[in-house]
Design an enzyme around this catalytic site. Structure first.
Site, PDB file in Angstrom:
ATOM      1  N   ASP A  30       0.848  -1.189   0.000  1.00 53.48           N
ATOM      2  CA  ASP A  30       0.000   0.000   0.000  1.00 53.48           C
ATOM      3  C   ASP A  30       0.888   1.245   0.000  1.00 53.48           C
ATOM      4  O   ASP A  30       1.875   1.326   0.728  1.00 53.48           O
ATOM      5  CB  ASP A  30      -0.913  -0.010   1.234  1.00 53.48           C
ATOM      6  CG  ASP A  30      -2.084   0.944   1.095  1.00 53.48           C
ATOM      7  OD1 ASP A  30      -3.227   0.486   1.019  1.00 53.48           O
ATOM      8  OD2 ASP A  30      -1.840   2.181   1.061  1.00 53.48           O
ATOM      9  N   VAL A  96     -10.959   2.831  -3.415  1.00 56.81           N
ATOM     10  CA  VAL A  96     -10.608   2.354  -4.762  1.00 56.81           C
ATOM     11  C   VAL A  96     -11.620   1.291  -5.176  1.00 56.81           C
ATOM     12  O   VAL A  96     -11.786   0.265  -4.504  1.00 56.81           O
ATOM     13  CB  VAL A  96      -9.179   1.785  -4.786  1.00 56.81           C
ATOM     14  CG1 VAL A  96      -8.860   1.218  -6.163  1.00 56.81           C
ATOM     15  CG2 VAL A  96      -8.167   2.860  -4.399  1.00 56.81           C
ATOM     16  N   HIS A 100     -10.239  -5.438  -3.408  1.00 53.57           N
ATOM     17  CA  HIS A 100      -8.915  -5.687  -2.834  1.00 53.57           C
ATOM     18  C   HIS A 100      -9.044  -6.083  -1.376  1.00 53.57           C
ATOM     19  O   HIS A 100      -9.969  -5.661  -0.691  1.00 53.57           O
ATOM     20  CB  HIS A 100      -8.004  -4.458  -2.968  1.00 53.57           C
ATOM     21  CG  HIS A 100      -8.603  -3.200  -2.430  1.00 53.57           C
ATOM     22  ND1 HIS A 100      -9.521  -2.453  -3.144  1.00 53.57           N
ATOM     23  CD2 HIS A 100      -8.438  -2.556  -1.249  1.00 53.57           C
ATOM     24  CE1 HIS A 100      -9.894  -1.403  -2.434  1.00 53.57           C
ATOM     25  NE2 HIS A 100      -9.250  -1.440  -1.266  1.00 53.57           N
TER      26      HIS A 100
HETATM   27  P1  5GP Z   1      -9.838   1.167   0.359  1.00 51.05           P
HETATM   28  O1  5GP Z   1     -10.100   2.342   1.259  1.00 51.05           O
HETATM   29  O2  5GP Z   1     -10.437   1.351  -1.004  1.00 51.05           O
HETATM   30  O3  5GP Z   1     -10.194  -0.152   0.996  1.00 51.05           O
HETATM   31  O4  5GP Z   1      -8.266   1.119   0.211  1.00 51.05           O
HETATM   32  C1  5GP Z   1      -7.576   1.622  -0.882  1.00 51.05           C
HETATM   33  C2  5GP Z   1      -6.084   1.566  -0.551  1.00 51.05           C
HETATM   34  O5  5GP Z   1      -5.362   1.759  -1.744  1.00 51.05           O
HETATM   35  C3  5GP Z   1      -5.642   2.641   0.436  1.00 51.05           C
HETATM   36  O6  5GP Z   1      -5.076   2.029   1.586  1.00 51.05           O
HETATM   37  C4  5GP Z   1      -4.625   3.464  -0.374  1.00 51.05           C
HETATM   38  O7  5GP Z   1      -3.534   3.891   0.412  1.00 51.05           O
HETATM   39  C5  5GP Z   1      -4.207   2.491  -1.450  1.00 51.05           C
HETATM   40  N1  5GP Z   1      -3.805   3.125  -2.694  1.00 51.05           N
HETATM   41  C6  5GP Z   1      -4.473   4.109  -3.371  1.00 51.05           C
HETATM   42  N2  5GP Z   1      -3.821   4.447  -4.480  1.00 51.05           N
HETATM   43  C7  5GP Z   1      -2.709   3.673  -4.530  1.00 51.05           C
HETATM   44  C8  5GP Z   1      -1.620   3.568  -5.460  1.00 51.05           C
HETATM   45  O8  5GP Z   1      -1.555   4.257  -6.492  1.00 51.05           O
HETATM   46  N3  5GP Z   1      -0.662   2.656  -5.184  1.00 51.05           N
HETATM   47  C9  5GP Z   1      -0.706   1.853  -4.071  1.00 51.05           C
HETATM   48  N4  5GP Z   1       0.307   0.994  -3.890  1.00 51.05           N
HETATM   49  N5  5GP Z   1      -1.712   1.932  -3.174  1.00 51.05           N
HETATM   50  C10 5GP Z   1      -2.704   2.832  -3.402  1.00 51.05           C
END
Ligand code: 5GP
Ligand code: ZN
Length: 114
Positions: A30, A96, A100
């Site tokens: 992340d 996102v 995931h």
């Molecule tokens: P969600 O809140 O959707 O469950 O988690 C999305 C995760 O994706 C977050 O922890 C955020 O830090 C991570 N994330 C967002 N954009 C990117 C990126 O471009 N690269 C990586 N490696 N992680 C990302």
């Protein structure tokens, strides 16, 4: 999906710290880790949430868990414990919109989930 960050990571258009990949799943660190280990385990296919996993496809969920198990061992956090999280939809905190699983560990995590 053209505007999906994780599809762009999968295609290599956006660089990331990829630690595992095969035909079904990819795992990368992340970009904004909340703990010493914070890895995202992501299906290669663009599915938005767990609701999009077809009823017949048990192999994807198994594969995501098995990948998490292996990476937890690899990171050395299996014995101490860790957290697996899938945020689904807006009220579930999903930012996102590509399915995931978070693998989070390496420090003591709060027992609060809310
Ligand atoms: P969600 O809140 O959707 O469950 O988690 C999305 C995760 O994706 C977050 O922890 C955020 O830090 C991570 N994330 C967002 N954009 C990117 C990126 O471009 N690269 C990586 N490696 N992680 C990302
Ligand atoms: Zn996607």
């Amino acid at each position: 999906m053209d505007d999906c960050i994780f599809c762009k990571i999968i295609s290599g258009d956006i660089p990331s710290d990829i630690i595992y990949r095969d035909d079904e799943v990819i795992a990368f660190r992340d970009v904004n880790p909340v703990a010493p280990t914070h890895i995202l385990i992501v299906p290669v296919e663009h599915l938005v949430t767990t609701l999009d996993i077809p009823d017949v496809n048990t192999s994807l969920t198994n594969k995501m868990i098995q990948t998490a198990n292996r990476l937890a061992n690899q990171e050395g956090i299996s014995e101490d414990g860790y957290r697996l999280v899938i945020n689904c939809g807006e009220q579930g905190g999903q930012v996102v919109k590509h399915l995931h699983m978070h693998l989070i560990g390496g420090r003591h995590l709060s027992s609060s989930l809310g």
